[in-house]
Write a protein that holds these residues in place. Structure first.
Motif: not given
Length: 121
Positions: A56-69
């Motif tokens: 999160t940075q201020g009012s922004q949110a970012v998520a990175y999701c990696h699926n190894p399965y």
């Protein structure tokens, strides 16, 4: 007595020398591939779910999701805003296929209280 029953003496000697239960089995400390596979507990849960990092940075949110399965995982970004009047948001589900990385974004009007990612098969 051994002269009288030579066949019985030979059978008795064979039973003493040859272990019928030990033949063909690994000795102590040795394992075969079959033995190792047999030690996996029955009903062990299948590994599932993408590994997600949020920022999160201020009012922004970012998520990175990696699926190894090999099974796909549907991930969703959830944001809880810090202000009572700011609307919390649940992003749309995004499919993270095998060996795939997806980016999820969202925001509040003001500060972010908390961010998390949910998983769905």
């Amino acid at each position: 007595m051994l002269a009288v029953f030579p066949a019985a003496a030979a059978v008795a000697l064979t039973l003493i020398v040859v272990d019928p239960y030990g033949a063909g089995h690994p000795s102590d400390g040795e394992e075969t591939h079959t033995a190792r596979r047999a030690r996996v507990p029955h009903g062990q849960p299948t590994r599932f779910g993408a590994d997600c990092r949020t920022r999160t940075q201020g009012s922004q949110a970012v998520a990175y999701c990696h699926n190894p399965y090999p099974e796909p995982d549907r991930v969703r970004l959830h944001i809880e805003c810090a202000r009572w009047w700011d609307i919390d948001s649940d992003g749309p589900p995004v499919e993270a296929g095998p060996a795939m990385t997806v980016r999820l974004t969202g925001r509040c009007w003001k500060e972010i209280g908390s961010v998390w990612v949910s998983h769905q098969p």
